[in-house]
Design a protein around this motif. Structure first.
Motif, PDB file in Angstrom:
ATOM      1  N   ARG A   1     -20.425   7.694  56.671  1.00  0.00           N
ATOM      2  CA  ARG A   1     -20.794   7.120  57.963  1.00  0.00           C
ATOM      3  C   ARG A   1     -19.568   6.717  58.752  1.00  0.00           C
ATOM      4  N   LEU A   2     -19.673   6.858  60.050  1.00  0.00           N
ATOM      5  CA  LEU A   2     -18.625   6.460  61.000  1.00  0.00           C
ATOM      6  C   LEU A   2     -17.294   7.139  60.739  1.00  0.00           C
ATOM      7  N   ILE A   3     -17.342   8.354  60.243  1.00  0.00           N
ATOM      8  CA  ILE A   3     -16.112   9.103  59.995  1.00  0.00           C
ATOM      9  C   ILE A   3     -16.119  10.351  60.867  1.00  0.00           C
ATOM     10  N   GLU A   4     -15.079  10.519  61.646  1.00  0.00           N
ATOM     11  CA  GLU A   4     -14.884  11.750  62.422  1.00  0.00           C
ATOM     12  C   GLU A   4     -13.589  12.378  61.946  1.00  0.00           C
ATOM     13  N   VAL A   5     -13.685  13.620  61.498  1.00  0.00           N
ATOM     14  CA  VAL A   5     -12.513  14.296  60.957  1.00  0.00           C
ATOM     15  C   VAL A   5     -12.457  15.737  61.449  1.00  0.00           C
ATOM     16  N   ARG A   6     -11.300  16.318  61.324  1.00  0.00           N
ATOM     17  CA  ARG A   6     -11.125  17.730  61.662  1.00  0.00           C
ATOM     18  C   ARG A   6     -11.189  18.625  60.436  1.00  0.00           C
ATOM     19  N   ILE A   7     -10.721  18.118  59.297  1.00  0.00           N
ATOM     20  CA  ILE A   7     -10.673  18.890  58.062  1.00  0.00           C
ATOM     21  C   ILE A   7     -11.510  18.166  57.008  1.00  0.00           C
ATOM     22  N   VAL A   8     -12.420  18.914  56.342  1.00  0.00           N
ATOM     23  CA  VAL A   8     -13.237  18.358  55.263  1.00  0.00           C
ATOM     24  C   VAL A   8     -13.000  19.190  54.005  1.00  0.00           C
ATOM     25  N   PHE A   9     -12.676  18.525  52.918  1.00  0.00           N
ATOM     26  CA  PHE A   9     -12.533  19.165  51.612  1.00  0.00           C
ATOM     27  C   PHE A   9     -13.719  18.750  50.762  1.00  0.00           C
ATOM     28  N   CYS A  10     -14.410  19.711  50.194  1.00  0.00           N
ATOM     29  CA  CYS A  10     -15.524  19.444  49.280  1.00  0.00           C
ATOM     30  C   CYS A  10     -15.131  20.045  47.943  1.00  0.00           C
ATOM     31  N   ASP A  11     -14.744  19.201  46.996  1.00  0.00           N
ATOM     32  CA  ASP A  11     -14.213  19.679  45.725  1.00  0.00           C
ATOM     33  C   ASP A  11     -15.254  19.513  44.618  1.00  0.00           C
ATOM     34  N   ASP A  12     -15.278  20.448  43.694  1.00  0.00           N
ATOM     35  CA  ASP A  12     -16.186  20.423  42.547  1.00  0.00           C
ATOM     36  C   ASP A  12     -17.641  20.245  42.976  1.00  0.00           C
ATOM     37  N   VAL A  13     -18.058  21.017  43.958  1.00  0.00           N
ATOM     38  CA  VAL A  13     -19.397  20.904  44.545  1.00  0.00           C
ATOM     39  C   VAL A  13     -20.495  21.159  43.517  1.00  0.00           C
ATOM     40  N   ASP A  14     -20.236  21.981  42.525  1.00  0.00           N
ATOM     41  CA  ASP A  14     -21.261  22.274  41.520  1.00  0.00           C
ATOM     42  C   ASP A  14     -21.702  21.032  40.756  1.00  0.00           C
ATOM     43  N   GLY A  15     -20.923  19.968  40.778  1.00  0.00           N
ATOM     44  CA  GLY A  15     -21.283  18.732  40.095  1.00  0.00           C
ATOM     45  C   GLY A  15     -21.921  17.684  40.992  1.00  0.00           C
ATOM     46  N   TRP A  16     -22.110  17.989  42.260  1.00  0.00           N
ATOM     47  CA  TRP A  16     -22.707  17.012  43.174  1.00  0.00           C
ATOM     48  C   TRP A  16     -24.185  16.830  42.846  1.00  0.00           C
ATOM     49  N   GLN A  17     -24.666  15.616  43.008  1.00  0.00           N
ATOM     50  CA  GLN A  17     -26.075  15.277  42.782  1.00  0.00           C
ATOM     51  C   GLN A  17     -26.714  14.867  44.095  1.00  0.00           C
ATOM     52  N   ALA A  18     -27.971  15.223  44.286  1.00  0.00           N
ATOM     53  CA  ALA A  18     -28.719  14.785  45.466  1.00  0.00           C
ATOM     54  C   ALA A  18     -28.914  13.267  45.380  1.00  0.00           C
ATOM     55  N   THR A  19     -28.949  12.615  46.533  1.00  0.00           N
ATOM     56  CA  THR A  19     -29.213  11.180  46.612  1.00  0.00           C
ATOM     57  C   THR A  19     -30.533  10.984  47.337  1.00  0.00           C
ATOM     58  N   PRO A  20     -31.062   9.768  47.367  1.00  0.00           N
ATOM     59  CA  PRO A  20     -32.308   9.536  48.126  1.00  0.00           C
ATOM     60  C   PRO A  20     -32.185   9.916  49.614  1.00  0.00           C
ATOM     61  N   GLU A  21     -30.939   9.973  50.120  1.00  0.00           N
ATOM     62  CA  GLU A  21     -30.739  10.351  51.517  1.00  0.00           C
ATOM     63  C   GLU A  21     -30.617  11.862  51.705  1.00  0.00           C
ATOM     64  N   GLY A  22     -30.581  12.631  50.625  1.00  0.00           N
ATOM     65  CA  GLY A  22     -30.494  14.088  50.726  1.00  0.00           C
ATOM     66  C   GLY A  22     -29.400  14.644  49.878  1.00  0.00           C
ATOM     67  N   ASP A  23     -29.209  15.969  49.989  1.00  0.00           N
ATOM     68  CA  ASP A  23     -28.143  16.606  49.220  1.00  0.00           C
ATOM     69  C   ASP A  23     -26.960  16.901  50.107  1.00  0.00           C
TER      70      ASP A  23
END
Length: 177
Positions: A155-177
């Motif tokens: 929340r409240l983050i504005e960025v130009r570059i986003v790194f998503c590392d080790d995505v295969d280990g991410w878990q869905a949260t009550p707010e979504g995946d």
């Protein structure tokens, strides 16, 4: 003419050329410490250099484990943007704990051992909220580290570059995946 030289944008430089010229790899994170050499991982050159292509919005890498993507892509792109083209960045790991590990065991050495980064990123200071384990400020930008399992971190983050590392280990949260 002095003002013109100061305001003149830097010449184009690809991520791989930046890494080959400026990047150092720590002995704490690699069996090949010292000056970065893209020639050691030639398959990474094109992937790294896609970052500089204005037509490319997303880079997705599906690969085996321990294939130099964090070292060769994430760290080199981060270093390039801290040093050469500063901007706001977001690094997302599976959990906040994994993000802290990345900061302690990888990012801290990247900054420490690459002189052009060490002069731009101040050491962690618990009293300075702009330079903590999970937030690094540097002239012209910053880096925020979040866990994918903690939606409030986005929340409240504005960025130009986003790194998503080790995505295969991410878990869905009550707010979504």
């Amino acid at each position: 003419t002095v003002a013109r030289q100061i305001l003149k944008p830097p010449p184009p430089l690809t991520i791989s050329k930046w890494a080959d010229e400026y990047r150092y790899v720590s002995r704490e994170v690699s069996s090949y410490p010292g000056k970065w050499q893209t020639a050691r991982v030639p398959y990474m050159r094109e992937i790294m250099d896609c970052v500089n292509d204005p037509r490319v919005e997303y880079i997705v890498v599906q690969k085996g484990s321990r294939m130099a993507v964090t070292e060769g892509l994430v760290n080199n792109v981060m270093g390039y943007h801290i040093h050469y083209d500063p901007c706001p960045m977001l690094y997302t790991q599976q959990t906040l704990g994994e993000g802290q590990k990345y900061s302690d065991k990888i990012l801290s050495y990247l900054v420490r051992d690459t002189p052009v980064l060490a002069e731009r990123v101040l050491p962690e200071n618990p009293r300075d909220k702009t330079n903590t384990k999970l937030h690094k400020s540097f002239p012209g930008g910053d880096l925020t580290i979040v866990g994918a399992n903690t939606p409030t971190g986005f929340r409240l983050i504005e960025v130009r570059i986003v790194f998503c590392d080790d995505v295969d280990g991410w878990q869905a949260t009550p707010e979504g995946d």
